[in-house]
Design a protein around this motif. Structure first.
Motif, PDB file in Angstrom:
ATOM      1  N   UNK A  38       0.821  -1.209   0.000  1.00  0.00           N
ATOM      2  CA  UNK A  38       0.000   0.000   0.000  1.00  0.00           C
ATOM      3  C   UNK A  38       0.853   1.257   0.000  1.00  0.00           C
ATOM      4  N   UNK A  39       1.872   1.312   0.863  1.00  0.00           N
ATOM      5  CA  UNK A  39       2.617   2.549   1.080  1.00  0.00           C
ATOM      6  C   UNK A  39       3.937   2.625   0.308  1.00  0.00           C
ATOM      7  N   UNK A  40       4.329   1.548  -0.372  1.00  0.00           N
ATOM      8  CA  UNK A  40       5.639   1.528  -1.017  1.00  0.00           C
ATOM      9  C   UNK A  40       5.870   2.677  -1.977  1.00  0.00           C
ATOM     10  N   UNK A  41       4.996   2.871  -2.952  1.00  0.00           N
ATOM     11  CA  UNK A  41       5.184   3.946  -3.937  1.00  0.00           C
ATOM     12  C   UNK A  41       5.077   5.314  -3.287  1.00  0.00           C
ATOM     13  N   UNK A  42       4.150   5.444  -2.347  1.00  0.00           N
ATOM     14  CA  UNK A  42       3.991   6.718  -1.638  1.00  0.00           C
ATOM     15  C   UNK A  42       5.271   7.067  -0.899  1.00  0.00           C
ATOM     16  N   UNK A  43       5.905   6.082  -0.242  1.00  0.00           N
ATOM     17  CA  UNK A  43       7.156   6.342   0.485  1.00  0.00           C
ATOM     18  C   UNK A  43       8.267   6.774  -0.464  1.00  0.00           C
ATOM     19  N   UNK A  44       8.357   6.126  -1.603  1.00  0.00           N
ATOM     20  CA  UNK A  44       9.382   6.514  -2.571  1.00  0.00           C
ATOM     21  C   UNK A  44       9.183   7.949  -3.024  1.00  0.00           C
ATOM     22  N   UNK A  45       7.945   8.321  -3.281  1.00  0.00           N
ATOM     23  CA  UNK A  45       7.655   9.685  -3.733  1.00  0.00           C
ATOM     24  C   UNK A  45       7.970  10.707  -2.638  1.00  0.00           C
ATOM     25  N   UNK A  46       7.553  10.405  -1.407  1.00  0.00           N
ATOM     26  CA  UNK A  46       7.837  11.323  -0.302  1.00  0.00           C
ATOM     27  C   UNK A  46       9.344  11.450  -0.093  1.00  0.00           C
ATOM     28  N   UNK A  47      10.065  10.329  -0.194  1.00  0.00           N
ATOM     29  CA  UNK A  47      11.507  10.376  -0.032  1.00  0.00           C
ATOM     30  C   UNK A  47      12.177  11.282  -1.047  1.00  0.00           C
ATOM     31  N   UNK A  48      11.641  11.307  -2.274  1.00  0.00           N
ATOM     32  CA  UNK A  48      12.212  12.165  -3.318  1.00  0.00           C
ATOM     33  C   UNK A  48      11.830  13.627  -3.129  1.00  0.00           C
ATOM     34  N   UNK A  49      10.600  13.869  -2.650  1.00  0.00           N
ATOM     35  CA  UNK A  49      10.063  15.227  -2.648  1.00  0.00           C
ATOM     36  C   UNK A  49      10.184  15.948  -1.314  1.00  0.00           C
ATOM     37  N   UNK A  50      10.569  15.256  -0.250  1.00  0.00           N
ATOM     38  CA  UNK A  50      10.609  15.872   1.068  1.00  0.00           C
ATOM     39  C   UNK A  50      11.698  16.941   1.105  1.00  0.00           C
ATOM     40  N   UNK A  51      11.363  18.188   1.465  1.00  0.00           N
ATOM     41  CA  UNK A  51      12.371  19.254   1.509  1.00  0.00           C
ATOM     42  C   UNK A  51      13.457  18.956   2.536  1.00  0.00           C
ATOM     43  N   UNK A  52      14.666  19.410   2.262  1.00  0.00           N
ATOM     44  CA  UNK A  52      15.764  19.202   3.191  1.00  0.00           C
ATOM     45  C   UNK A  52      15.523  19.829   4.548  1.00  0.00           C
TER      46      UNK A  52
END
Length: 319
Positions: A38-52
């Motif tokens: 359920x959360x795999x793709x969402x986690x990948x996207x958040x990991x890429x887009x999360x501001x420093x």
């Protein structure tokens, strides 16, 4: 959790999801490794887009959810929540610092500065919370509310049809009752006597672990708060207008799957009839089974699923 009769009479639902609670749950969910289907793709996207700018906050918000409560205040909006976080600074204890520093993946330096009241450290935390809220929660707020309200509507019906024990046991597959004690067979182990204070239920579309118990917004004199996984996690909340109340609660695919299970079906038959993959069927049936809407049994090599009486009742009420 030990319930008295008064506690059982004082189980209520939170009125709305809370922005900074969901911000914290989102950052925790992004670091977890369970529920990958359920959360795999969402986690990948958040990991890429999360501001420093958010990174320091990850020293405080760890994947197990047992985090310092001052960074997830029960406030109705961002600014009031940030004010509550700053006010909590004067009440932080050395013991809380030791706990937070031991859990933090980064160095404890900035945490010591935070506990010491350093202005730059508190501005860093303020910016991290604000950035996380704007990046992860604001774009998803309509879906967060949809998941929250659908879960509350479902559990309200469950409460009316089957009582408070079924309602509370349905918050997690590992929940069970022993007399008036509600147990969750998951670590860490601790015991709480509600003592007549009651319990407020808050579903979160981000949280995936066993329910979390916290002091509620009214402090030691008010009800405890139980944060538990919403029936429909955020990645499965449908965007746009749904086809009805049942679609809004379960999502169109799971609503169709439940409808198909008015008659017994195998996993393969469900995949064929709904034109979805076998892993997707397994994930959806797991969620429906955890909610008490279907049963699953093995017959030789086949896995058979069927709607429970509760599931059929839900279908009937949802049209």
């Amino acid at each position: 959790m030990h319930f008295t009769a008064e506690d059982l009479f004082n189980v209520t639902f939170a009125a709305e999801p809370l922005p900074l609670v969901e911000t914290a749950m989102a950052l925790v969910a992004a670091q977890r490794t369970d529920e990958q289907a359920v959360f795999g793709r969402w986690r990948l996207r958040v990991g890429r887009e999360l501001p420093g700018a958010v990174r320091p906050l990850l020293d405080l918000l760890r994947p197990d959810g047992q985090n310092p409560q001052f960074v997830e205040p029960f406030a109705p909006d961002l600014e009031e929540g940030l004010a509550a976080v700053r006010e909590a600074g004067a009440r932080l204890t050395p013991e809380q610092l030791r706990t937070a520093a031991a859990r933090a993946p980064g160095g404890p330096g900035w945490l010591r500065a935070l506990w010491g009241g350093d202005r730059d450290a508190w501005e860093l935390l303020d910016g991290a919370i604000r950035s996380a809220y704007e990046a992860v929660v604001v774009p998803q707020w309509p879906r967060i509310r949809q998941s929250f309200r659908a879960d509350v509507a479902w559990r309200t019906r469950l409460l009316a049809a089957h009582g408070i024990k079924a309602c509370l046991a349905g918050t997690h597959p590992a929940a069970r009752w022993s007399g008036t004690v509600l147990e969750f067979d998951r670590p860490p182990a601790y015991e709480v006597l509600l003592g007549g204070r009651g319990l407020t239920l808050m579903p979160s579309p981000f949280w995936t672990g066993r329910p979390l118990l916290a002091e509620g917004p009214d402090g030691p004199d008010g009800a405890y708060l139980l944060i538990y996984p919403a029936l429909t996690p955020l990645p499965l909340v449908e965007t746009g207008a749904g086809g009805g109340a049942l679609d809004a609660l379960l999502g169109r695919t799971r609503a169709a799957l439940l409808q198909a299970l008015v008659g017994q079906r195998t996993t393969s038959e469900l995949a064929r009839d709904l034109d979805i993959s076998l892993p997707s069927v397994s994930e959806h049936t797991r969620t429906l089974r955890a909610a008490g809407l279907i049963t699953t049994r093995r017959d030789g090599k086949a896995v058979l699923h069927a709607a429970t009486g509760l599931g059929v009742d839900l279908l009937r009420s949802g049209g």
